[in-house]
Write a protein that holds these residues in place. Structure first.
Motif, PDB file in Angstrom:
ATOM      1  N   GLN A  57       5.217 -19.513 -35.451  1.00  0.00           N
ATOM      2  CA  GLN A  57       4.502 -20.475 -36.604  1.00  0.00           C
ATOM      3  C   GLN A  57       3.340 -20.462 -35.880  1.00  0.00           C
ATOM      4  OE1 GLN A  57       5.211 -23.319 -38.521  1.00  0.00           O
ATOM      5  NE2 GLN A  57       7.343 -22.214 -38.334  1.00  0.00           N
ATOM      6  N   ASN A  58       3.026 -19.947 -34.742  1.00  0.00           N
ATOM      7  CA  ASN A  58       1.450 -18.928 -34.028  1.00  0.00           C
ATOM      8  C   ASN A  58       0.592 -18.152 -34.669  1.00  0.00           C
ATOM      9  OD1 ASN A  58       0.540 -21.440 -32.889  1.00  0.00           O
ATOM     10  ND2 ASN A  58       1.184 -20.667 -30.855  1.00  0.00           N
ATOM     11  N   ALA A  59       2.090 -17.391 -34.936  1.00  0.00           N
ATOM     12  CA  ALA A  59       2.548 -15.269 -35.179  1.00  0.00           C
ATOM     13  C   ALA A  59       2.558 -15.430 -36.805  1.00  0.00           C
ATOM     14  CB  ALA A  59       3.324 -14.313 -34.540  1.00  0.00           C
ATOM     15  N   GLN A  60       2.715 -16.403 -37.649  1.00  0.00           N
ATOM     16  CA  GLN A  60       3.454 -16.718 -39.142  1.00  0.00           C
ATOM     17  C   GLN A  60       2.887 -18.342 -39.298  1.00  0.00           C
ATOM     18  OE1 GLN A  60       5.796 -14.029 -40.732  1.00  0.00           O
ATOM     19  NE2 GLN A  60       7.004 -13.901 -38.670  1.00  0.00           N
ATOM     20  N   PRO A  61       2.169 -18.650 -39.485  1.00  0.00           N
ATOM     21  CA  PRO A  61       1.248 -19.769 -40.362  1.00  0.00           C
ATOM     22  C   PRO A  61       2.486 -20.608 -41.139  1.00  0.00           C
ATOM     23  CG  PRO A  61      -0.242 -19.098 -39.664  1.00  0.00           C
ATOM     24  CD  PRO A  61       0.669 -17.446 -39.862  1.00  0.00           C
ATOM     25  N   HIS A  62       2.833 -19.560 -42.281  1.00  0.00           N
ATOM     26  CA  HIS A  62       3.420 -19.769 -43.497  1.00  0.00           C
ATOM     27  C   HIS A  62       5.368 -20.078 -43.385  1.00  0.00           C
ATOM     28  CE1 HIS A  62      -0.229 -18.528 -44.955  1.00  0.00           C
ATOM     29  NE2 HIS A  62       0.174 -19.656 -45.956  1.00  0.00           N
ATOM     30  N   LEU A  95      21.341 -12.062 -41.848  1.00  0.00           N
ATOM     31  CA  LEU A  95      20.660 -12.727 -40.949  1.00  0.00           C
ATOM     32  C   LEU A  95      19.568 -12.375 -39.715  1.00  0.00           C
ATOM     33  CD1 LEU A  95      23.704 -15.386 -40.192  1.00  0.00           C
ATOM     34  CD2 LEU A  95      21.390 -16.061 -41.439  1.00  0.00           C
ATOM     35  N   LEU A  96      20.539 -11.082 -39.444  1.00  0.00           N
ATOM     36  CA  LEU A  96      19.478 -10.358 -38.297  1.00  0.00           C
ATOM     37  C   LEU A  96      17.828 -10.174 -39.643  1.00  0.00           C
ATOM     38  CD1 LEU A  96      22.414  -8.541 -37.087  1.00  0.00           C
ATOM     39  CD2 LEU A  96      20.972 -10.148 -35.949  1.00  0.00           C
ATOM     40  N   LEU A  97      18.733  -9.561 -40.546  1.00  0.00           N
ATOM     41  CA  LEU A  97      17.014  -8.992 -40.989  1.00  0.00           C
ATOM     42  C   LEU A  97      15.729 -10.274 -41.096  1.00  0.00           C
ATOM     43  CD1 LEU A  97      14.960  -6.585 -42.308  1.00  0.00           C
ATOM     44  CD2 LEU A  97      16.749  -7.743 -45.218  1.00  0.00           C
ATOM     45  N   TYR A  98      16.480 -11.587 -41.639  1.00  0.00           N
ATOM     46  CA  TYR A  98      15.451 -12.768 -41.664  1.00  0.00           C
ATOM     47  C   TYR A  98      14.366 -12.978 -40.348  1.00  0.00           C
ATOM     48  CZ  TYR A  98      14.154 -17.300 -41.795  1.00  0.00           C
ATOM     49  OH  TYR A  98      13.369 -18.346 -41.582  1.00  0.00           O
ATOM     50  N   LEU A  99      16.337 -12.675 -39.487  1.00  0.00           N
ATOM     51  CA  LEU A  99      15.242 -13.551 -37.815  1.00  0.00           C
ATOM     52  C   LEU A  99      14.088 -11.857 -37.586  1.00  0.00           C
ATOM     53  CD1 LEU A  99      15.973 -14.663 -35.454  1.00  0.00           C
ATOM     54  CD2 LEU A  99      17.793 -13.289 -35.002  1.00  0.00           C
ATOM     55  N   TRP A 100      14.506 -10.778 -37.534  1.00  0.00           N
ATOM     56  CA  TRP A 100      13.595  -9.843 -38.142  1.00  0.00           C
ATOM     57  C   TRP A 100      12.210 -10.395 -38.749  1.00  0.00           C
ATOM     58  CZ3 TRP A 100      11.564  -6.678 -34.443  1.00  0.00           C
ATOM     59  CH2 TRP A 100      10.941  -4.887 -34.805  1.00  0.00           C
ATOM     60  N   THR A 101      11.887 -10.245 -39.409  1.00  0.00           N
ATOM     61  CA  THR A 101      11.007 -10.565 -39.911  1.00  0.00           C
ATOM     62  C   THR A 101      10.458 -12.196 -39.793  1.00  0.00           C
ATOM     63  OG1 THR A 101      12.061 -12.851 -41.768  1.00  0.00           O
ATOM     64  CG2 THR A 101      12.209 -10.887 -42.451  1.00  0.00           C
ATOM     65  N   LEU A 102      10.774 -12.616 -38.427  1.00  0.00           N
ATOM     66  CA  LEU A 102       9.959 -14.269 -37.931  1.00  0.00           C
ATOM     67  C   LEU A 102       9.772 -13.770 -36.761  1.00  0.00           C
ATOM     68  CD1 LEU A 102      12.849 -16.518 -38.021  1.00  0.00           C
ATOM     69  CD2 LEU A 102       9.980 -16.389 -39.335  1.00  0.00           C
ATOM     70  N   VAL A 103      10.236 -12.601 -35.187  1.00  0.00           N
ATOM     71  CA  VAL A 103       9.735 -12.045 -34.470  1.00  0.00           C
ATOM     72  C   VAL A 103       9.053 -10.868 -34.615  1.00  0.00           C
ATOM     73  CG1 VAL A 103      11.986 -13.006 -33.545  1.00  0.00           C
ATOM     74  CG2 VAL A 103      11.894 -10.676 -34.412  1.00  0.00           C
ATOM     75  N   ALA A 104       9.558 -10.381 -35.308  1.00  0.00           N
ATOM     76  CA  ALA A 104       8.438  -8.089 -35.646  1.00  0.00           C
ATOM     77  C   ALA A 104       7.116  -8.829 -35.769  1.00  0.00           C
ATOM     78  CB  ALA A 104       8.840  -8.441 -37.038  1.00  0.00           C
ATOM     79  N   PRO A 105       6.218 -10.005 -35.987  1.00  0.00           N
ATOM     80  CA  PRO A 105       4.965  -9.695 -35.371  1.00  0.00           C
ATOM     81  C   PRO A 105       4.725  -9.849 -33.780  1.00  0.00           C
ATOM     82  CG  PRO A 105       5.354 -11.465 -37.486  1.00  0.00           C
ATOM     83  CD  PRO A 105       6.513 -11.171 -36.996  1.00  0.00           C
ATOM     84  N   LEU A 106       5.750 -10.765 -33.344  1.00  0.00           N
ATOM     85  CA  LEU A 106       5.798 -11.276 -31.142  1.00  0.00           C
ATOM     86  C   LEU A 106       6.401  -9.575 -30.763  1.00  0.00           C
ATOM     87  CD1 LEU A 106       7.504 -14.624 -32.097  1.00  0.00           C
ATOM     88  CD2 LEU A 106       5.247 -13.970 -31.363  1.00  0.00           C
ATOM     89  N   VAL A 107       6.734  -8.970 -31.213  1.00  0.00           N
ATOM     90  CA  VAL A 107       7.298  -7.530 -30.817  1.00  0.00           C
ATOM     91  C   VAL A 107       6.528  -6.434 -31.063  1.00  0.00           C
ATOM     92  CG1 VAL A 107       9.075  -6.321 -31.198  1.00  0.00           C
ATOM     93  CG2 VAL A 107       9.943  -8.882 -31.207  1.00  0.00           C
ATOM     94  N   PRO A 161       2.312  -6.936 -31.590  1.00  0.00           N
ATOM     95  CA  PRO A 161       1.619  -7.466 -32.132  1.00  0.00           C
ATOM     96  C   PRO A 161       0.557  -6.236 -32.460  1.00  0.00           C
ATOM     97  CG  PRO A 161       1.889  -6.882 -29.723  1.00  0.00           C
ATOM     98  CD  PRO A 161       3.302  -6.947 -30.519  1.00  0.00           C
ATOM     99  N   ASP A 162       0.640  -5.502 -32.686  1.00  0.00           N
ATOM    100  CA  ASP A 162      -0.476  -4.737 -33.066  1.00  0.00           C
ATOM    101  C   ASP A 162      -0.177  -3.790 -34.424  1.00  0.00           C
ATOM    102  OD1 ASP A 162      -1.549  -4.051 -30.439  1.00  0.00           O
ATOM    103  OD2 ASP A 162      -0.095  -1.984 -29.733  1.00  0.00           O
ATOM    104  N   ARG A 163       1.058  -4.221 -34.874  1.00  0.00           N
ATOM    105  CA  ARG A 163       1.039  -3.896 -36.654  1.00  0.00           C
ATOM    106  C   ARG A 163       0.499  -5.100 -37.267  1.00  0.00           C
ATOM    107  NH1 ARG A 163       6.842  -1.240 -37.799  1.00  0.00           N
ATOM    108  NH2 ARG A 163       5.428  -0.569 -39.599  1.00  0.00           N
TER     109      ARG A 163
END
Length: 436
Positions: A246-251, A417-429, A431-433
């Motif tokens: 939620q912090n990485a992706q408020p929406h 499902l894996l693709l959607y999961l990646w859209t959630l965790v990508a900003p955490l994995v 962080p420089d992008r």
């Protein structure tokens, strides 16, 4: 005549003021795809299908049908055969244009005129390829083209999933933005209601799948597949509301997760509808060359509920590809779509408010080749959907559902499902992008 041979806007400029050349071209190519789909649907209507044997060389007078000797009642296979020929014709048509349009950068390229004009001649080319497809010798064509359809359909399902995820994110962002700007709690209430409806429908779907596609004894595959997808949906739903996400992706939130969950339940249902075991699949259809078997109304139609839903999703996704740019830069990059139109289109629109205009003089608004490849995959997907992913058995006496269809659909649900999961965790994995 000049309009039929000229640019795309000339055809529709009277009813589409200030229309973009690129948009109208995509719509007309999509119309060709829908026209081929309509012809395929007409050919599998029982009354029309029975008349196809009158086509010269299509049934009577041919040495074999689907590799079967002419003594076999070929009428039970004609709809399947006709849809495969139409699918091949549409795929060949779009592959031809995908090859021709390689590396076109702007409408100044001479090949862009072929993309945006000569519609009457394109229609003639499509008709010619279709007529030729109906004269393809049977032999191994059906069995080989089945695997082309399987691979193409899998890729198109992935495209559907990308568009669905993008739509879910855009939907949530729009409503949350409206709620922030208007300071109205109604938008939040609407989000909660829609999310509840999606999850309620998903839960009801899971329960119905357990009831109709599993048995207390046996049907182990169905139980395992439903349970795995249920667990995966719970995982992505939980991840979507984690504080770090939620912090990485408020929406990010449950609206997107609920929509993905509902779609996953649908894909699971479509997969189980192809399980070739009668005791575990009450909707299984088997077509036999035996005339007594085809006399039953239940096996003289290809329509079932998963196919109808799949057809609706196909129409929506194809229109989405033809009309809309994504609000997200990463999706535009993945789908090879420009984030903004080519330069000069605003001026063109203002100077000629009641005419269509060329918006691609400085650069194409979309990748021509990729667009045609998407329509090619869509043609293969609709071919498989209209035939329920069925194919002739090795004996070539019965059209039945193979396990291949089940695993392809289930694999596509896992990939989504894996693709959607990646859209959630990508900003955490990473962080420089920038994933804004």
């Amino acid at each position: 005549v000049s309009c039929l041979c000229g640019s795309a806007p000339c055809l529709l400029c009277g009813c589409c003021p200030s229309a973009k050349n690129s948009t109208i071209s995509r719509l007309l190519f999509t119309f060709f795809l829908f026209l081929g789909t309509l012809v395929s649907i007409i050919m599998i209507i029982p009354g029309v299908e029975k008349e196809l044997h009158k086509l010269p060389g299509f049934c009577e007078g041919s040495g074999s049908v689907l590799g079967i000797q002419s003594s076999v009642n070929c009428e039970s296979f004609l709809g399947h055969k006709a849809v495969y020929r139409m699918g091949f014709a549409m795929a060949a048509f779009f592959f031809l244009f995908a090859a021709i349009m390689l590396c076109v950068r702007s409408s100044k390229d001479p090949r862009a005129a072929l993309q945006n004009g000569f519609w009457f001649f394109k229609f003639l080319v499509l008709i010619g390829i279709t007529v030729g497809a109906f004269y393809i010798p049977d032999g191994t064509f059906t069995s080989v083209w089945f695997y082309f359809g399987v691979v193409g359909s899998f890729l198109f399902i992935l495209i559907q999933l990308i568009l669905l995820i993008d739509f879910a994110h855009s939907w949530s962002q729009l409503w949350l933005r409206n709620a922030d700007q208007s300071n109205a709690k109604g938008w939040y209430a609407a989000l909660c209601i829609i999310t509840f409806i999606f999850y309620a429908a998903s839960i009801a779907g899971i329960v119905l799948l357990y009831i109709y596609y599993t048995k207390p004894e046996g049907c182990t595959e169905g139980k395992v597949l439903i349970s795995i997808n249920l667990i995966l949906c719970l995982i992505v739903s939980a991840v979507s509301i984690l504080p770090k996400v939620q912090n990485a992706q408020p929406h990010s939130g449950l609206l997107q997760a609920s929509l993905i969950t509902l779609y996953t339940v649908y894909v699971t249902w479509a997969a189980l509808a192809n399980v070739p075991t009668r005791s575990c699949n009450p909707t299984l259809l088997v077509r036999s060359s035996n005339s007594s078997a085809v006399a039953t109304q239940a096996v003289t139609t290809w329509w079932d509920a998963p196919s109808i839903v799949g057809l609706v999703i196909f129409i929506l996704c194809t229109l989405f590809i033809s009309l809309r740019r994504s609000d997200h830069r990463q999706v535009n990059k993945l789908m090879l779509t420009e984030e903004q139109g080519a330069g000069g289109e605003e001026g063109a629109a203002e100077s000629s408010p009641h005419r269509a205009y060329d918006n691609e003089q400085e650069g194409v608004a979309y990748n021509y080749t990729f667009f045609h490849l998407c329509l090619l995959l869509a043609a293969l997907y609709i071919m498989m959907t209209l035939t329920n992913w069925y194919r002739p058995e090795e004996s070539l006496q019965v059209l039945s559902s193979p396990w291949t269809a089940v695993w392809v659909k289930i694999s596509s649900s896992w990939a989504g499902l894996l693709l959607y999961l990646w859209t959630l965790v990508a900003p955490l994995v990473l962080p420089d992008r920038d994933f804004s």
